[in-house]
Design a protein around this motif. Structure first.
Motif, mmCIF file in Angstrom:
data_model
loop_
_atom_site.group_PDB
_atom_site.id
_atom_site.type_symbol
_atom_site.label_atom_id
_atom_site.label_comp_id
_atom_site.label_asym_id
_atom_site.label_seq_id
_atom_site.Cartn_x
_atom_site.Cartn_y
_atom_site.Cartn_z
ATOM 1 N N LEU A 178 -3.786 0.284 -4.270
ATOM 2 C CA LEU A 178 -4.485 0.751 -2.752
ATOM 3 C C LEU A 178 -3.658 2.046 -2.472
ATOM 4 C CD1 LEU A 178 -6.600 0.591 -0.804
ATOM 5 C CD2 LEU A 178 -5.112 -1.159 0.570
ATOM 6 N N HIS A 179 -3.902 3.002 -2.503
ATOM 7 C CA HIS A 179 -3.184 4.362 -2.091
ATOM 8 C C HIS A 179 -4.181 5.138 -0.753
ATOM 9 C CE1 HIS A 179 -0.561 7.668 -2.596
ATOM 10 N NE2 HIS A 179 -1.536 8.480 -2.732
ATOM 11 N N ILE A 188 -9.592 -6.013 -4.610
ATOM 12 C CA ILE A 188 -8.585 -5.013 -5.095
ATOM 13 C C ILE A 188 -7.638 -5.655 -6.101
ATOM 14 C CG2 ILE A 188 -6.816 -3.381 -4.493
ATOM 15 C CD1 ILE A 188 -8.049 -3.046 -1.716
ATOM 16 N N CYS A 235 -0.340 3.997 -10.867
ATOM 17 C CA CYS A 235 -1.886 3.981 -10.403
ATOM 18 C C CYS A 235 -2.493 4.739 -11.413
ATOM 19 C CB CYS A 235 -1.985 4.181 -9.338
ATOM 20 S SG CYS A 235 -1.697 3.070 -8.183
ATOM 21 N N ARG A 281 -8.887 -4.362 2.220
ATOM 22 C CA ARG A 281 -8.519 -5.563 1.394
ATOM 23 C C ARG A 281 -9.540 -6.621 1.498
ATOM 24 N NH1 ARG A 281 -2.265 -6.406 2.223
ATOM 25 N NH2 ARG A 281 -2.746 -7.837 0.243
ATOM 26 N N VAL A 289 -11.107 -1.577 -7.908
ATOM 27 C CA VAL A 289 -11.632 -2.860 -7.482
ATOM 28 C C VAL A 289 -12.133 -3.573 -8.843
ATOM 29 C CG1 VAL A 289 -12.249 -2.112 -5.205
ATOM 30 C CG2 VAL A 289 -13.911 -2.102 -7.074
ATOM 31 N N THR A 341 0.868 -1.221 0.012
ATOM 32 C CA THR A 341 -0.079 -0.081 -0.119
ATOM 33 C C THR A 341 0.741 1.329 0.094
ATOM 34 O OG1 THR A 341 -1.664 -1.267 1.288
ATOM 35 C CG2 THR A 341 -1.835 1.315 1.165
ATOM 36 N N TYR A 380 -8.638 6.059 1.453
ATOM 37 C CA TYR A 380 -7.809 5.404 0.410
ATOM 38 C C TYR A 380 -8.532 5.249 -1.049
ATOM 39 C CZ TYR A 380 -5.395 3.410 4.580
ATOM 40 O OH TYR A 380 -4.768 3.256 5.714
ATOM 41 N N TYR A 381 -7.728 5.294 -1.966
ATOM 42 C CA TYR A 381 -8.173 4.923 -3.326
ATOM 43 C C TYR A 381 -7.967 3.672 -3.713
ATOM 44 C CZ TYR A 381 -9.058 9.938 -4.811
ATOM 45 O OH TYR A 381 -9.806 11.020 -4.917
ATOM 46 N N ALA A 382 -8.919 2.860 -4.239
ATOM 47 C CA ALA A 382 -8.655 1.466 -4.623
ATOM 48 C C ALA A 382 -9.237 1.362 -5.774
ATOM 49 C CB ALA A 382 -9.231 0.520 -3.311
ATOM 50 N N ASP A 392 -4.091 -7.399 -5.762
ATOM 51 C CA ASP A 392 -3.961 -7.881 -4.202
ATOM 52 C C ASP A 392 -3.609 -9.312 -4.265
ATOM 53 O OD1 ASP A 392 -4.307 -8.690 -1.394
ATOM 54 O OD2 ASP A 392 -6.075 -7.420 -1.259
#
Length: 331
Positions: free
Chosen positions: A280-281, A254, A306, A244, A179, A146, A175-177, A257
């Motif tokens: 994931l950030h 995610i 990303c 997650r 998915v 991350t 967080y930005y993810a 992952d």
């Protein structure tokens, strides 16, 4: 400042350390771990329980809370017979810094701290880069894969205050993810208890389990690309692997992952988009300064890998209207 006073000649190798206000209230074992860098915990605990370590000439338990003015007797402690570990100095993008607080933008692939097969992490590298720092400790952790905002305390008083804020929910971490799946809700509460467990190979994992600890994440769709969605996740609790596992358990693992995602999707994004990390950030952090109380609103932009992936997804996916602002609860 910690002041060291020489002992009588009968015990020249031992030393007396006077506790200052900065360390008031700290556990004795934690204080000694920082003071006696490199000495294994088992050696320190043995010295405390055996009476070699004393406070104000008396025996104390390992969890004794030292007080300003205490005199701690520190016996000679030998380091384990092994080659010294080299820790390269690490320099990371600084988002905010003053005399009490340091916030960096941690890159993916770097552990927050050493251990569990990792020789060293952010905290060890920063200490190597800042040998003059009297105090530097992680206020919280981020998974190795991350990226984003990571807080460190430069004073013990700041560390105690940060821990209290995080424990009591007096901060907002987002967080930005990216998915897998078409996540449509603009705001969804995920409340699923999480339990840590260990695989047969010794790998640490987390699963949804009624016997686990309560966990609460708020997730909202930001941008949709057909089969994938950029979401924003807000932590209301801080459990291991929380975002997650909550997303995977809700049917939206995610991208990238390697523990809870899909291997085929990870391989696809590595080949097609050049994304070779988990998406994931930790992009946003809002809290009061731990000492001054000044409001802080900190941000870290998406890393290039990303951001580039999103550009490619926008070019290749039909645009979908934004999600409606409903508020859904998953229990």
């Amino acid at each position: 400042m910690v002041q060291t006073k020489p002992l009588a000649p009968a015990a020249p190798a031992a030393r007396l350390v006077e506790i200052d206000a900065e360390h008031d209230g700290q556990r004795l074992d934690n204080f000694l771990l920082r003071l006696c860098k490199g000495v294994p915990k088992s050696h320190l605990y043995k010295a405390i329980r055996g009476g070699q370590v004393r406070v104000n000439r008396g025996r104390v338990p390992v969890d004794y809370r030292i007080q300003a003015g205490d005199l701690v007797r520190v016996p000679p402690l030998r380091l384990p017979t092994q080659a010294p570990r080299f820790v390269p100095a690490g320099r990371f993008p600084v988002v905010y810094e003053d005399d009490a607080l340091l916030v960096i933008d941690k890159p993916a692939g770097v552990a927050a701290h050493g251990g569990s097969g990792v020789a060293f992490g952010v905290i060890e590298q920063l200490r190597a880069a800042r040998p003059e720092a009297r105090f530097l400790e992680l206020a919280h952790r981020l998974d190795r894969e991350t990226s984003g905002l990571l807080m460190l305390a430069k004073k013990r008083s700041a560390l105690v205050a940060l821990h209290a804020m995080l424990r009591e929910g007096r901060s907002t971490k987002k967080y930005y993810a990216l998915v897998q799946g078409d996540f449509q809700n603009a705001r969804q509460h995920i409340r699923l208890p999480l339990l840590k467990w260990t695989t047969k190979s010794g790998e640490r994992r987390v699963r949804v389990d009624d016997a686990g600890l309560s966990a609460h994440t708020i997730v909202g769709a930001c941008e949709r690309y057909g089969g994938y969605t950029l979401v924003e996740a807000e932590l209301r609790t801080g459990r291991t692997h929380q975002i997650r596992v909550h997303l995977a358990a809700s049917g939206f693992p995610i991208v990238g992952d390697d523990k809870y995602g899909e291997d085929a999707v990870r391989d696809l994004f590595a080949r097609r988009y050049g994304l070779r990390r988990m998406f994931l950030h930790a992009h946003s952090l809002a809290l009061a300064h731990p000492l001054s109380g000044e409001p802080l609103a900190l941000e870290a932009p998406l890393p290039p890998a990303c951001a580039d992936t999103l550009v490619q997804l926008r070019q290749g996916a039909a645009r979908v209207p934004p999600a409606r602002a409903t508020d859904k609860d998953s229990a």
